[in-house]
Structures are given as structure tokens and as C-alpha cells.
Design a protein around this motif. Structure first.
Motif, PDB file in Angstrom:
ATOM      1  N   LEU A 174     -18.674  -5.966   2.357  1.00  0.00           N
ATOM      2  CA  LEU A 174     -18.977  -7.137   3.171  1.00  0.00           C
ATOM      3  C   LEU A 174     -20.025  -8.006   2.483  1.00  0.00           C
ATOM      4  O   LEU A 174     -19.904  -9.224   2.418  1.00  0.00           O
ATOM      5  CB  LEU A 174     -19.501  -6.664   4.536  1.00  0.00           C
ATOM      6  N   GLY A 215     -12.105  -8.750  -2.107  1.00  0.00           N
ATOM      7  CA  GLY A 215     -11.091  -7.971  -1.405  1.00  0.00           C
ATOM      8  C   GLY A 215     -10.057  -7.341  -2.326  1.00  0.00           C
ATOM      9  O   GLY A 215      -9.180  -6.606  -1.883  1.00  0.00           O
ATOM     10  N   THR A 254     -18.440  -9.777  -0.336  1.00  0.00           N
ATOM     11  CA  THR A 254     -17.574 -10.850   0.149  1.00  0.00           C
ATOM     12  C   THR A 254     -18.416 -12.058   0.540  1.00  0.00           C
ATOM     13  O   THR A 254     -18.087 -13.197   0.201  1.00  0.00           O
ATOM     14  CB  THR A 254     -16.790 -10.376   1.393  1.00  0.00           C
ATOM     15  N   THR A 279       0.406   0.077  11.694  1.00  0.00           N
ATOM     16  CA  THR A 279       0.274  -1.366  11.833  1.00  0.00           C
ATOM     17  C   THR A 279       1.240  -2.040  10.872  1.00  0.00           C
ATOM     18  O   THR A 279       1.828  -1.381  10.013  1.00  0.00           O
ATOM     19  CB  THR A 279      -1.176  -1.810  11.535  1.00  0.00           C
ATOM     20  N   GLU A 313     -19.296   0.911   3.368  1.00  0.00           N
ATOM     21  CA  GLU A 313     -18.327  -0.169   3.449  1.00  0.00           C
ATOM     22  C   GLU A 313     -19.002  -1.523   3.594  1.00  0.00           C
ATOM     23  O   GLU A 313     -18.417  -2.558   3.277  1.00  0.00           O
ATOM     24  CB  GLU A 313     -17.349   0.082   4.597  1.00  0.00           C
ATOM     25  N   LYS A 367     -19.333   4.375   6.658  1.00  0.00           N
ATOM     26  CA  LYS A 367     -19.384   3.041   7.279  1.00  0.00           C
ATOM     27  C   LYS A 367     -20.460   2.185   6.607  1.00  0.00           C
ATOM     28  O   LYS A 367     -20.251   1.008   6.341  1.00  0.00           O
ATOM     29  CB  LYS A 367     -19.692   3.173   8.780  1.00  0.00           C
ATOM     30  N   HIS A 422       1.213  -5.295   8.250  1.00  0.00           N
ATOM     31  CA  HIS A 422       0.190  -6.135   7.638  1.00  0.00           C
ATOM     32  C   HIS A 422       0.825  -7.048   6.599  1.00  0.00           C
ATOM     33  O   HIS A 422       1.671  -6.594   5.836  1.00  0.00           O
ATOM     34  CB  HIS A 422      -0.840  -5.217   6.973  1.00  0.00           C
ATOM     35  N   ASN A 433      -5.588  -3.308   0.024  1.00  0.00           N
ATOM     36  CA  ASN A 433      -6.782  -3.154   0.849  1.00  0.00           C
ATOM     37  C   ASN A 433      -6.444  -3.460   2.300  1.00  0.00           C
ATOM     38  O   ASN A 433      -6.179  -4.591   2.660  1.00  0.00           O
ATOM     39  CB  ASN A 433      -7.826  -4.139   0.298  1.00  0.00           C
ATOM     40  N   LEU A 434      -6.418  -2.427   3.120  1.00  0.00           N
ATOM     41  CA  LEU A 434      -6.190  -2.638   4.546  1.00  0.00           C
ATOM     42  C   LEU A 434      -7.537  -2.467   5.241  1.00  0.00           C
ATOM     43  O   LEU A 434      -7.963  -1.352   5.508  1.00  0.00           O
ATOM     44  CB  LEU A 434      -5.169  -1.622   5.081  1.00  0.00           C
ATOM     45  N   ARG A 435      -8.180  -3.566   5.483  1.00  0.00           N
ATOM     46  CA  ARG A 435      -9.488  -3.574   6.136  1.00  0.00           C
ATOM     47  C   ARG A 435     -10.432  -2.499   5.572  1.00  0.00           C
ATOM     48  O   ARG A 435     -10.962  -1.667   6.292  1.00  0.00           O
ATOM     49  CB  ARG A 435      -9.321  -3.386   7.648  1.00  0.00           C
ATOM     50  N   GLY A 436     -10.565  -2.540   4.273  1.00  0.00           N
ATOM     51  CA  GLY A 436     -11.523  -1.633   3.644  1.00  0.00           C
ATOM     52  C   GLY A 436     -10.979  -0.255   3.303  1.00  0.00           C
ATOM     53  O   GLY A 436     -11.662   0.551   2.722  1.00  0.00           O
ATOM     54  N   GLU A 437      -9.734  -0.031   3.674  1.00  0.00           N
ATOM     55  CA  GLU A 437      -9.129   1.266   3.380  1.00  0.00           C
ATOM     56  C   GLU A 437      -8.026   1.041   2.344  1.00  0.00           C
ATOM     57  O   GLU A 437      -7.388  -0.015   2.355  1.00  0.00           O
ATOM     58  CB  GLU A 437      -8.517   1.785   4.668  1.00  0.00           C
TER      59      GLU A 437
END
Lengths: 177, 793
Positions: free
Chosen positions: B228, B638, B231, A58, B224, B221, A60, A80-84
Motif C-alpha cells: 500500500l 501492483g 502504491t 470470485t 501487506e 497483514k 476478477h 495479484n488478487l488484492r495482495g494475494e
């Protein structure tokens, strides 16, 4: 694209027909003029590079890069790429190019393979286009140096085509300190 | 799916099943050997019989014939034992253990190595057959009938087993072809077997097998979701702030509305004014509406945030439970291991295990396995003495190894492994450490027993004079410590000469999240795992002592070495201390006391922020290992923050204890405020060089990358002098000097230009601009610059 609503079936057919013709034309030219590769064109500092789409996960926008003390200078940090968490490489440093005016990197191109993943800093993304492999030549002497071994070559218009496989499989890219 | 895939899947399933059955057989055999109670015996015999039978069936279904054959023979032998046609004997148990061991080996070894195992299995199958043949002789077959099972005071392992009654349903379920057996029904007490069977059947209905990979992915998951949750609570805070702004705005508007009212009488004559007042009223109404809506929104977001938070916590809690395994899964390895190790040595060992039902994250259990095995081996091999020696020392001839697990807190497990052997010979340990060059004999002599004992964690030290295949090589303890610490655990040792040794391991129950403390150093944030932070404090410079070229600080009466976290991480020092202004007597340095095992250090940081739950993430595929950093986490906003590896920090601090120069700096700090110097230099190398020189001389340094940057720095904070390069982008040194001289408060600032431009013309240009000194780089040596600065400030 395919699920965009069409007013009438007549129109849909017409669009499809045009597309088919376009695709056929590309196919034809491929047969006659050698292979095409699809690349993303982007800029690092003052230079324009291209890299094949195959291994791009991707692209970003860059924000909040976290510095990693103790890592080599070409590792600009992690983000941080969407939590990764993805590490980011500055190819200028990796290629050992003379320190140019610091660019204003805004985008990260994330290259990914089974065993490796990292982002490349880019100042600007120009878009996706096709390049004829016949058009890629050995790089110019002006581009000599470490960088040369990571290039597939240079196009007629002077775009340096990066060797994505080589970058992803390079031992120097693995940081184990 | 093609047949090969199916076959592979079947084999994988078989391997998992076989492992469980083998473990159960080993344990029950070991128990069986020790056990004298006939009821227990028959129960355990029933279990091993059943396991052998099931394993046989499983092996047949994947076509692993040697395993099937050996299980078949074992099963037959168990049947004879059950019926009292064969006696228990040490020899028999050895053979059975051996048989199970071979099966295990066969399954674990790659196809190419299986041939040799196969041969061994064939030989063994013969031995098993021989045992069965014994039952053919009538005197053996009859004997058990004549001995009453209640005579179980006899501890001899040849004590016969009580015959199992034959219940009809049991017979049906027994799939073995029955050997000719006399009808013996002396004891008609119902056998426990059918019960056990019923139990296990319901057990199967309530559990399903899920691959750990699937479970791990789910757990990840769920974890994670924490991000959230954080946030959302961050957003909630922002909404509240916005609401405050709106409320404030409303107040202003209300006030002006009153004033507007007073203008009403004027409005009649001024239509424009009237229009303006109307507009204002409209505006006010809008503000009130916005206020009401935002209040509502704030409340509902708060509500959602709270319920989401609770849900995420619950979900995670439940998910974590799915990956918890009881310690008994690890315990099951122990009896057999002790049996195997002690066998050759003639030592007699009793094993006591408690707390098998305490549950812990399976990843921790897996990580702990090797270490625990190593410690137990050490205890058997080095700790427990032979019966002769023990008797001489007036101890019981058999040694005892205790393994206990307790859970003192919800997220903490304590494991204690102790033996009642001869303990660790501290003198020998010291001697060994000096011999291998780990410490000098002078230091060794000065060590307390507790300090000397911690030498055991160094690699290359073993007090065992004999090197066996399993211990005595001295690498083990260092690795054990590393493993435990990688699991965020702590290990400690205590020993009592002649009485034994005890290891205590503290571990978190789950691996993924832990409490972390956010600190900043060198302008960046880092996370310290709370388990390694003993406490935090503010250090007053007067408390810092210098020993040799090390700085130490007394904490609880112990001298602890003092380091800057930024130094260890190789970061530029943004000394918060010098920024605290001109009140040296009030300067204190925030620090965290870090402990790992027996070592501890005090680490100075810029700032200590809050504590929070931290979810560990890897640094990605590229950064496989980075010194001092174990991973990273994502905060609620984040932002990515690296997690520090405290043990490595402590290790690398050894060479980084604030050196003499730094302590001089602190020394200066004690008596006067450090002079602050701004270095303006576009070349990174020159900047670092200058910075190092000046910092070493006790100046507080702030750097700027060009004239423009430098000038803005000058406007934001106080400096005592500026050292600047001349040729720089954006704004050069001459221009910078000129701007400083033109500024009303900065005008008197001493400016030193350092440059490679060695022409008279340039020098004059510099002087014209108003520089106080002009140092040419070619003639540049540090004393020159330091002298100039000393003179100017």
C-alpha cells in the motif's frame, strides 16, 4: 437487495409476497424435476462452459499476468488478487485442445478449496443461471479427449459443464517440479 | 464449547507449558551438576523443584497420571536435596535426567505408544523412591550438616548442598506434604527463592500467551501494508507528473493570453472575436484554478504518503519485534544435547555460549534448529577427541565447543560454532570425494585446501569412518547448507588441522522482507535477493574467455563462469546487446555476480533496475515448487514479480554455462555487430526451430507471429533480412513481401520465404512478390537456409 429502501411497508410486503411465491415455485419444480445446480456460464475461445458456484471464490478481471518460467504450458502465469498471488490456468492447454485462434481472455474465475486454489482464464462471462441436473448428459463423442474426464456432462443446449471437484483435486493440477 | 473441546484445549496448553518446564529442568539440572557454588546450587535446585512441582500440578489438571507420579517423586527428591538429606551424585543426576527425558517422551508420544513409556516411568518412580529411602539412614542425613558449604574447592559432584533456610512465607507457598525433617537453620542468609518468585509474578502480569497463528496473521497483514505504501508513493509520483503537465499548460495559456490582449482593439469591431477572447480568459482562469488545486492536492498527498510510510514502517518494525525470539530459546537445548551425545563416548566437553539475548525471527530460529543441532552433533561426534588423544596432543583433556551469536548489523545475525577438536582431514575428504565419484582424482589433486573443504557440502561425503546413528552418513552437511540457504542465509566453514573447526552462519534477522534487486531477462522482470548479489558490472565482450566449452570472466582474479539468466530460466533471448545499435566497441553486457556459499557465477541480464524492500509471498496453493523461483512479490504498481532462488540458479547454471555456440556468438560480437534477422512464422514450433538454427549461427533474432506483426516490427527497428513463412493468418508471406518492396526504405531488404507450398505456381508467386529466395520446407535443411542468408546479407 434486502436492504434497499422501500417507500412504504405496503410495497415491501407486496415485494416479499411476490418473492416468496417465486421461491416456492422454484422449490416446487425442484421437487418434481430433480436437482438444480447454480452455475456460472462463460466462454473460452469458441466454446461455452459452465461451472458450479460452490467452489468459485470470485471472478476478477485479468490484468498484468506474470509469466512463470519453468511451469507447464497450461499455467499462464500468476496475478495479484488484492495482495494475494493466484496462479492462472488456461484450460485449452490443460485439455490439450488443438491450438485455436488465441482468445482474448479478460476474466479469471477463481476456484478454491481447502488445499487448492487457481484461476481459470475466460474470454467472457455470461452470468449465473440454474441448470437442472437431469438436463446434463454424458458428453458427446465430439468432445472426447482428455477434457471428457473433467466434465460432468453437456447440457441440452450444448454447454459443457465442468467438474469443479475433479479439477480442484486433480494431481496434474499440482505443480511440484 | 463441548467438554471434549475444552479437554483438547487444555491438553494443548499443557503440552506448551510442559515443553517449557522440561527444557528449564534439563538446563538447570545440567548446570546444577557442574556447579559448585553453594548459592548457585540452591538457587538452581529451587528452580527445578518449582518446575517439577508446577508440572505435577499441570499434569494433574489434565489427568496425565504417570507424569504426575514421576513429578511427585522428583519433587520429593528435590526437597530432600534441598534439606541436605540426599547427596548429589552422578548416578542421581543420570536418574533425574532420565526422569525428565521420560516425561518429555511421554508427552510427545502418541497415545498408542504411551504404554511402554508408562512402564519405564513406573520403574523410574521406583528408583527415585530408592534414592529417597537412602535419606532414611541417619549417617546420610547427618553428614551434610557437618560439612561447611564454603569448602567448594572440591569439584566432585558429590559435594553437598548448602541447606536452605526455612522462611515462613516460603513454607506456606510450598505445597508438598512435608517430610519429617530436623530443624536445620545454621545458615540464615535469606533464600533467593521468594525474590525469584516475586520476579516471575510481575513477569506474568506483563506477558500474555497468544497463539503463533494469530501473531503470524497480524504480521502478514502488517507486511501487506508495504504494498500500500509503495502504491501510494507511485500515485504521488503520477500526481506530480500531472501537476507538471498542468503547469506547462498554464504557461502556454499565459503566453497566448498576452497575444490575445493585442487583439483587443480588433475585438470591438468583431463581436465573435470578443466572445472568443472572453472564452479564452475563462479558460485561463479555469487552468489557474486547476493548477492551484492540484498543487494543494499534490502537497497533501505527499504529506499523507510520507506519514503513512513512516507509520507503516513503524508498525511493521513493531510487529516484527513481536515475532522475534532470543537465541537463548535455542541455546536451552544445547547443554543437554551435548551431555547426551558425549555421554557414551567418554569425551569431556565444555560448552561456552554467548549472545543468547540476540533476537531473531522465530521462523528463522525454527528453521535453524535442526541444522545447528546437526553441526553440534558433528562437533561432539567427529570434532572433539577423547581425553586420552587430547592429552597426547598436549591439549586440555576436555574439549571446548563455543557457540556465539552476534548482531553486527541491524538486520544481520552471525552465528559462529567452533570446536577445538582435530579439525577436518582435507586429504581424507578429497579421497572420499574421489571414491564416491563426486570428482575425479585429477581434479582432486588440483584443488586448493579451501576448495577441497567446500566438498563437505556435497551429499554423500563424510570423513567419519564410523557410521553412528547420528552422523557419518554424509547427508547432513548438504541438508544443513540447504536449510540455511532457504532462510536466505549463508554458511561457511574453516578448519585448522589439529586445532579445530569453525562454522559461520550469517542470517537475516527477519524473514519476511529483504532487499531485492530488480533485473530483467528475456523481457520479464525478476528479483534477486541482494544477499546473494556480490556486485553488478558491465561486461565487455573482450573480457570474456572461453575454456573448453565454457565461457568465463575474470572477477577479482578468479575465473567465474558466465551465463545468460534468460538461458537458465528457459526464456527466449532478447539480447539487449544487439539492440544497442551499430557501435560494437561500445557494447557491454549488464551482469550480476551471484554468490551462494562458495560458488559464484556471473549472470548476464537485459537490464538492472533499482533495489527495494521486497515482501516475499508464496506462489499460491497450486505452484508448490517451481525450479529457480522461490516466491514472488508485489511491486508498488501492483505488478507481480517472481523472486529467484539464487542457489538453484547457480546449481542449474552448471549445465548452462554459455556453450560453445553462444561463445561463438560472443566471439562474433567482439568483431562485428550481429546481423539481425526477423523471423515471421505463425507456428510456434517452426518459429523456435528457425530461431535456434539462426541464433546458433550467430544471428540476432527477433520473431513475429504473422505478417502483420512482422511488418510492424520492420517499421520499428532495423533488420538485415527477413525469413518468412507463406501461409499465415492476417497477412501472408506474399503480401508481406509485397509490402516490404513497396515501402521506400525497406524495399531493398532481403526476403527469404520458407514454405511447404512446393508448387511451381507458388514459387512464381513468391518471386513475383519480390522474394529473394524461396526455400521449400520438405527440402529444407539448415545449411541451405544459412547458405542463402550468408549470400544475401
Amino acid at each position: 437487495m434486502n436492504d434497499e429502501p422501500c417507500a412504504t411497508t405496503g410495497l415491501t410486503e407486496q415485494i416479499l409476497k411476490i418473492r416468496a411465491e417465486q421461491l416456492a415455485r422454484i422449490r416446487l419444480s425442484r421437487e418434481t424435476r430433480g436437482d438444480f445446480i447454480t452455475v456460472v456460464e462463460f466462454r473460452i475461445a469458441q466454446e461455452i462452459y459452465a461451472i458450479e458456484l460452490t467452489h468459485i471464490r470470485t471472478i476478477h478481471p485479468l490484468k498484468d499476468l506474470t509469466y512463470i518460467p519453468g511451469a507447464p504450458s497450461f499455467i499462464k502465469g500468476i496475478f495479484n488478487l488484492r495482495g494475494e498471488i493466484i496462479s492462472v490456468v488456461d484450460l485449452k492447454h490443460f485439455f490439450n485442445l488443438p491450438d485455436q485462434k488465441p482468445g482474448h481472455a479478460h476474466q479469471v474465475i477463481i476456484l478454491s478449496s481447502k488445499d487448492m486454489e487457481f484461476g481459470i482464464l475466460s474470454d467472457a462471462i455470461f452470468g449465473v443461471r440454474e441448470i437442472n441436473t437431469d438436463d446434463i448428459r454424458d458428453s458427446l463423442p465430439a468432445l472426447a479427449g482428455i477434457r471428457q474426464e473433467y466434465l460432468k456432462g453437456v447440457t441440452g443446449s450444448g454447454i459443457a459443464v465442468l467438474d469443479d471437484e475433479k479439477l480442484l483435486n486433480d494431481q496434474k493440477m499440482i505443480i511440484f517440479l | 464449547m463441548n467438554p471434549e473441546d475444552i479437554q483438547r484445549q487444555l491438553q494443548d496448553a499443557f503440552r506448551i507449558e510442559a515443553e517449557e518446564r522440561i527444557a528449564s529442568m534439563f538446563n538447570n539440572l545440567t548446570e546444577l551438576e557442574k556447579c559448585t557454588d553453594p548459592d548457585d546450587r540452591s538457587r538452581m535446585l529451587e528452580i527445578v523443584f518449582r518446575e517439577a512441582h508446577s508440572l505435577k500440578g499441570a499434569a494433574r489438571s489434565v489427568n496425565i497420571l504417570p507424569v504426575e507420579a514421576v513429578c511427585q517423586e522428583m519433587e520429593g527428591l528435590f526437597t530432600l536435596l534441598k534439606n541436605g538429606k540426599v547427596y548429589f551424585s552422578a548416578e542421581l543426576f543420570d536418574t533425574l535426567h532420565h526422569a525428565v527425558g521420560l516425561v518429555e517422551k511421554y508427552i510427545a508420544s502418541p497415545v498408542t505408544d504411551q504404554v511402554s513409556v508408562e512402564k519405564a516411568i513406573q520403574a523410574l518412580t521406583q528408583t527415585l523412591l530408592d534414592f529417597k529411602a537412602q535419606s532414611a539412614s541417619p549417617e546420610h542425613a547427618l553428614e551434610p550438616v557437618s560439612i561447611k558449604a564454603h569448602e567448594n574447592t572440591n569439584q566432585d559432584s558429590t559435594a553437598p548442598l548448602k541447606n536452605l533456610p526455612e522462611l515462613p512465607d516460603f513454607k506456606q507457598s510450598k505445597p508438598v506434604k512435608r517430610h519429617a525433617e530436623p530443624a536445620i537453620a545454621d545458615f540464615t542468609k535469606p533464600a533467593p527463592a521468594p525474590q525469584a518468585q516475586a520476579l516471575s509474578r510481575s513477569h506474568h502480569a506483563e506477558t500474555i500467551r497468544i497463539s503463533t497463528a494469530k501473531l503470524d496473521a497480524l504480521l502478514l497483514k502488517a507486511e501487506e501494508m508495504i504494498t500500500l505504501k509503495q502504491t501510494l508513493s507511485q500515485h504521488q509520483g503520477e500526481i506530480k507528473e500531472t501537476l507538471q503537465t498542468i503547469k506547462h499548460w498554464k504557461k502556454i495559456s499565459e503566453k497566448s493570453k498576452k497575444e490575445m490582449r493585442e487583439l483587443h482593439h480588433l475585438a470591438k469591431s468583431h463581436p465573435k472575436l470578443e466572445r472568443f477572447i472572453q472564452l479564452h480568459e475563462l479558460n485561463h482562469a479555469q487552468i489557474e484554478e486547476t493548477d492551484a488545486r492540484m498543487s494543494g492536492l499534490s502537497k497533501s498527498v505527499e504529506h499523507s504518503s510520507r506519514s503513512l510510510g513512516a507509520m507503516v514502517d513503524e508498525l511493521l518494525e513493531e510487529m516484527k519485534k513481536t515475532s522475534l525470539l532470543p537465541f537463548s530459546t535455542l541455546f536451552s537445548l544445547v547443554p543437554r544435547m551435548i551431555r547426551d551425545i558425549s555421554k557414551g563416548s567418554g569425551k569431556e566437553i565444555e560448552l561456552e555460549m554467548t549472545g543468547g539475548d540476540v533476537e531473531i525471527d522465530k521462523r528463522i530460529l525454527e528453521g535453524l534448529k535442526d541444522s545447528l543441532i546437526h553441526l553440534i552433533r558433528n562437533a561432539v561426534d567427529h570434532g572433539i577427541e577423547t581425553p586420552e588423544i587430547r592429552t597426547r596432543c598436549r591439549k586440555s583433556p576436555w574439549g571446548t565447543i563455543r557457540l556465539s551469536v552476534v548482531q553486527p548489523e541491524s538486520n544481520k545475525v552471525e552465528i559462529e560454532l567452533s570446536d577445538d577438536g582435530h579439525g577436518i582431514d582435507i586429504a581424507a575428504l578429497k579421497q572420499k570425494a574421489t571414491a564416491t565419484g563426486c570428482i575425479s582424482s585429477r581434479i582432486a589433486a588440483g584443488l586448493t585446501d579451501a576448495e577441497a573443504l567446500s566438498l563437505i557440502w556435497l551429499s554423500g561425503i563424510s570423513t567419519s569412518p564410523m557410521i553412528t546413528e547420528i552422523s557419518g552418513r554424509g547427508l547432513g552437511m548438504a541438508i544443513v547448507q540447504e536449510h540455511v540457504e532457504n532462510l536466505n542465509g549463508l554458511i561457511s566453514i574453516s578448519t585448522d588441522s589439529g586445532r579445530g573447526t569453525a562454522f559461520k552462519i550469517e542470517l537475516p534477522v527477519s524473514l519476511a522482507t529483504f532487499r531485492g534487486m530488480i533485473v530483467s531477462a528475456g523481457g520479464h522482470q525478476y528479483i534477486l535477493p541482494i544477499t546473494h548479489v556480490e556486485h553488478t558490472l558491465r561486461i565487455h565482450p573482450d573480457d570474456i574467455k572461453t575454456v573448453g566449452n565454457k565461457s568465463i570472466i575474470p572477477i577479482d582474479g578468479q575465473a567465474v563462469s558466465l551465463v545468460y539468466l534468460s538461458d537458465i530460466l528457459g526464456l527466449p533471448q532478447t539480447s539487449a546487446t544487439a539492440m544497442q545499435g551499430n557501435r560494437p566497441e561500445r557494447i557491454t553486457l549488464p551482469a550480476a555476480v551471484l554468490g551462494g556459499g562458495d560458488k559464484r557465477i556471473a549472470c548476464i541480464v537485459d537490464h538492472i533496475a533499482n533495489e527495494q524492500d521486497v515482501l516475499v509471498k508464496s506462489l499460491g496453493k497450486q505452484l508448490r515448487r517451481i525450479p529457480n523461483i522461490s516466491g514472488a512479490t508485489i511491486l508498488g504498481d501492483g505488478k507481480v514479480v517472481p523472486i529467484l532462488n539464487v542457489n538453484e540458479i547457480i546449481a542449474s547454471s552448471a549445465g548452462k554455462s554459455i556453450p560453445a555456440i553462444m561463445s561463438q556468438t560472443i566471439e562474433t560480437l567482439k568483431h562485428k555487430v550481429k546481423k539481425s534477422v526477423l523471423i515471421v512464422e505463425d507456428s510456434f514450433t517452426s518459429r523456435t526451430l528457425l530461431k535456434n538454427i539462426l541464433e546458433a549461427s550467430g544471428y540476432h533474432i527477433i520473431t513475429a507471429i504473422d505478417g502483420e506483426d512482422g511488418y510492424s516490427q520492420l517499421l520499428t527497428q532495423p533488420f538485415d533480412a527477413v525469413v518468412s513463412d507463406v501461409e499465415m493468418p492476417k497477412m501472408n508471406g506474399f503480401e508481406l513481401t509485397r509490402k516490404i518492396r513497396e515501402h521506400e526504405t525497406l524495399a531493398a531488404m532481403p526476403v527469404v520465404l520458407v514454405t511447404s507450398l512446393d508448387s511451381r505456381e507458388d514459387k512464381e508467386k513468391g518471386m513475383d512478390a519480390g522474394a529473394n529466395a524461396y526455400i521449400v520446407k520438405s527440402s529444407f535443411d539448415q545449411s541451405n537456409l544459412l547458405e542463402v542468408l550468408e549470400r544475401l546479407i
